[in-house]
Design an enzyme around this catalytic site. Structure first.
Site, PDB file in Angstrom:
ATOM      1  N   GLN A  65      11.991  -3.512   5.736  1.00  0.00           N
ATOM      2  CA  GLN A  65      10.983  -4.122   4.880  1.00  0.00           C
ATOM      3  C   GLN A  65      10.927  -5.634   5.103  1.00  0.00           C
ATOM      4  O   GLN A  65      11.945  -6.310   5.098  1.00  0.00           O
ATOM      5  CB  GLN A  65      11.290  -3.795   3.409  1.00  0.00           C
ATOM      6  CG  GLN A  65      10.212  -4.215   2.419  1.00  0.00           C
ATOM      7  CD  GLN A  65       8.918  -3.404   2.507  1.00  0.00           C
ATOM      8  OE1 GLN A  65       8.900  -2.283   3.009  1.00  0.00           O
ATOM      9  NE2 GLN A  65       7.832  -3.962   2.021  1.00  0.00           N
ATOM     10  N   LYS A 108       7.656   3.701  -1.836  1.00  0.00           N
ATOM     11  CA  LYS A 108       7.828   4.512  -0.625  1.00  0.00           C
ATOM     12  C   LYS A 108       8.826   5.644  -0.866  1.00  0.00           C
ATOM     13  O   LYS A 108       8.585   6.796  -0.469  1.00  0.00           O
ATOM     14  CB  LYS A 108       8.276   3.616   0.538  1.00  0.00           C
ATOM     15  CG  LYS A 108       7.188   2.617   0.941  1.00  0.00           C
ATOM     16  CD  LYS A 108       7.627   1.604   1.997  1.00  0.00           C
ATOM     17  CE  LYS A 108       6.484   0.615   2.251  1.00  0.00           C
ATOM     18  NZ  LYS A 108       6.785  -0.371   3.310  1.00  0.00           N
ATOM     19  N   ASP A 154       6.658   1.946  11.341  1.00  0.00           N
ATOM     20  CA  ASP A 154       5.827   0.806  10.952  1.00  0.00           C
ATOM     21  C   ASP A 154       4.863   0.408  12.070  1.00  0.00           C
ATOM     22  O   ASP A 154       3.933  -0.364  11.850  1.00  0.00           O
ATOM     23  CB  ASP A 154       6.719  -0.412  10.660  1.00  0.00           C
ATOM     24  CG  ASP A 154       6.907  -0.661   9.172  1.00  0.00           C
ATOM     25  OD1 ASP A 154       6.039  -0.240   8.391  1.00  0.00           O
ATOM     26  OD2 ASP A 154       7.920  -1.290   8.808  1.00  0.00           O
TER      27      ASP A 154
HETATM   28  N1  L34 Z   1       8.278  -3.504   7.328  1.00  0.00           N
HETATM   29  N2  L34 Z   1       7.219  -4.640   5.617  1.00  0.00           N
HETATM   30  C1  L34 Z   1       7.259  -3.593   6.458  1.00  0.00           C
HETATM   31  N3  L34 Z   1       6.311  -2.618   6.460  1.00  0.00           N
HETATM   32  C2  L34 Z   1       5.286  -2.671   5.592  1.00  0.00           C
HETATM   33  O1  L34 Z   1       4.311  -1.748   5.627  1.00  0.00           O
HETATM   34  C3  L34 Z   1       5.224  -3.735   4.680  1.00  0.00           C
HETATM   35  N4  L34 Z   1       4.236  -3.835   3.723  1.00  0.00           N
HETATM   36  C4  L34 Z   1       3.721  -5.153   3.367  1.00  0.00           C
HETATM   37  C5  L34 Z   1       4.937  -6.048   3.062  1.00  0.00           C
HETATM   38  N5  L34 Z   1       6.062  -5.827   3.938  1.00  0.00           N
HETATM   39  C6  L34 Z   1       6.194  -4.730   4.729  1.00  0.00           C
HETATM   40  C7  L34 Z   1       4.208  -3.035   2.627  1.00  0.00           C
HETATM   41  O2  L34 Z   1       4.884  -2.017   2.524  1.00  0.00           O
HETATM   42  C8  L34 Z   1       2.897  -4.836   2.141  1.00  0.00           C
HETATM   43  N6  L34 Z   1       3.350  -3.529   1.707  1.00  0.00           N
HETATM   44  C9  L34 Z   1       2.978  -2.907   0.498  1.00  0.00           C
HETATM   45  C10 L34 Z   1       3.413  -1.637   0.141  1.00  0.00           C
HETATM   46  C11 L34 Z   1       3.067  -1.059  -1.064  1.00  0.00           C
HETATM   47  C12 L34 Z   1       2.255  -1.739  -1.933  1.00  0.00           C
HETATM   48  C13 L34 Z   1       1.801  -2.989  -1.598  1.00  0.00           C
HETATM   49  C14 L34 Z   1       2.171  -3.580  -0.390  1.00  0.00           C
HETATM   50  C15 L34 Z   1       1.899  -1.120  -3.235  1.00  0.00           C
HETATM   51  O3  L34 Z   1       2.386  -0.064  -3.568  1.00  0.00           O
HETATM   52  N7  L34 Z   1       1.052  -1.784  -4.044  1.00  0.00           N
HETATM   53  C16 L34 Z   1       0.641  -1.330  -5.361  1.00  0.00           C
HETATM   54  C17 L34 Z   1       1.217  -2.211  -6.444  1.00  0.00           C
HETATM   55  C18 L34 Z   1       2.679  -2.472  -6.319  1.00  0.00           C
HETATM   56  C19 L34 Z   1       3.207  -3.390  -7.404  1.00  0.00           C
HETATM   57  O4  L34 Z   1       3.046  -3.041  -8.592  1.00  0.00           O
HETATM   58  O5  L34 Z   1       3.784  -4.445  -7.081  1.00  0.00           O
HETATM   59  C20 L34 Z   1      -0.873  -1.425  -5.447  1.00  0.00           C
HETATM   60  O6  L34 Z   1      -1.446  -0.714  -6.240  1.00  0.00           O
HETATM   61  O7  L34 Z   1      -1.448  -2.239  -4.715  1.00  0.00           O
END
Ligand code: L34
Length: 293
Positions: free
Chosen positions: A96, A52, A119
């Site tokens: 988060q 982010k 959010d």
């Molecule tokens: N308050 N908490 C709050 N807001 C959110 O919108 C979230 N979420 C979920 C968990 N907790 C939260 C996220 O940000 C899930 N989530 C989230 C954000 C980014 C990614 C996955 C979940 C992401 O960037 N995923 C990448 C891989 C990341 C890695 O290597 O670990 C992908 O390609 O899926």
């Protein structure tokens, strides 16, 4: 079969947003400012928050990361929230999740100024969503809708089966897809851990939204030919062949379903990057007072 490429789409929207930020700043406004509160050192949360912050830098947003130890008290955390509520430079912020067990998520959500709740978790924004008003949509559902609309996935009159009833994905997704509009106009079935026969439900689905957090739960024999599959799961499973010691897998067994479906999101590189992207779209809306004055 189409791979719904969240990384590629995210990059495209990033470029668009960068242009909109430049225009905003050229017109004499300050850059949008997003803050994130990260409690503890959950590795997945750290990785998501890092993504982010990096996105903010790429589009020209100001960002602030507030890190607190896992043993922070609820009162102290609410003090931090109050500080962000009062800080006029901050347009929007997130806390988060997950939070440590001794902290009541509900109290935290209610302490956030809904005008800065990018959010979309505050009942004011959730309620507005349910009533079809303009609002900050929760990031994961918003990212999925954006992906569906940009890929031209037709949802009108389709049968959508959502797996999982969480407040941040399953429940809002079921509301948004059943709402009048595009994407929308689906007939939605919301399934969960107490559903009698998930397979039977899934086999009727034109669109599947999987958000249960069980690695590779959905197999090829649970999916109808030609279905669209959106995999929200991001599960870390141990893998000794990886330097990190783990790999990411979704809630859907990708290799098992890929020859049956018409479109599918990969994990990683599917819904995850779209979640981050949607948060940024909300932050831009907060900065330009598109929803609240
Ligand atoms: N308050 N908490 C709050 N807001 C959110 O919108 C979230 N979420 C979920 C968990 N907790 C939260 C996220 O940000 C899930 N989530 C989230 C954000 C980014 C990614 C996955 C979940 C992401 O960037 N995923 C990448 C891989 C990341 C890695 O290597 O670990 C992908 O390609 O899926």
């Amino acid at each position: 079969m189409t791979i719904l490429d969240g990384n590629a789409l995210s990059s495209k929207i990033k470029e668009e947003l960068k242009g909109r930020v430049e225009k905003l700043v050229t017109e004499g406004n300050k850059a949008p400012h997003l803050a994130a509160i990260l409690v503890g050192d959950n590795p997945a949360s750290q990785s998501y928050v890092t993504n982010k912050i990096k996105f903010c830098e790429a589009v020209g947003f100001t960002s602030t990361l507030v890190r607190k130890p896992a043993n922070i008290s609820e009162e102290e955390l609410i003090d931090v929230i109050q500080m962000l509520n009062d800080d006029d430079d901050i347009d929007g912020y997130i806390v988060q999740l997950p939070l440590p067990g001794h902290i009541n998520d509900e109290k935290i959500t209610l302490a956030i100024d809904y005008r800065k709740d990018v959010d979309g978790f505050h009942p004011m924004n959730f309620g507005r969503m349910a009533e079809g008003m303009t609002t900050f949509l929760p990031a994961t559902p918003y990212g999925i809708l954006e992906m569906m609309s940009r890929y031209g996935i037709d949802t009108d009159g389709k049968h959508c089966v959502v797996v999982g009833r969480s407040n941040i994905v399953g429940t809002p997704m079921s509301i948004l897809l059943s709402r009048k509009g595009n994407p929308g106009n689906c007939t939605v079935t919301l399934t969960h851990s107490r559903t009698r026969d998930i397979k039977e439900e899934l086999l009727r689905a034109d669109i599947i939204i999987a958000a249960i957090g069980i690695p590779n739960f959905i197999k090829g024999d649970m999916v109808k030919e030609g279905a669209v599959v959106i995999d929200v799961g991001i599960n870390r499973v141990t893998d000794d062949n990886k330097k990190s010691g783990y790999r990411l897998v979704g809630d859907v067994d990708f290799d098992d379903v890929k020859d049956k479906v018409s479109a599918i999101t990969p994990v990683p590189g599917g819904v995850g990057p779209m979640t981050v992207t949607a948060l940024m779209l909300n932050t831009f809306k907060a900065a330009t007072k598109e929803i609240y004055r």
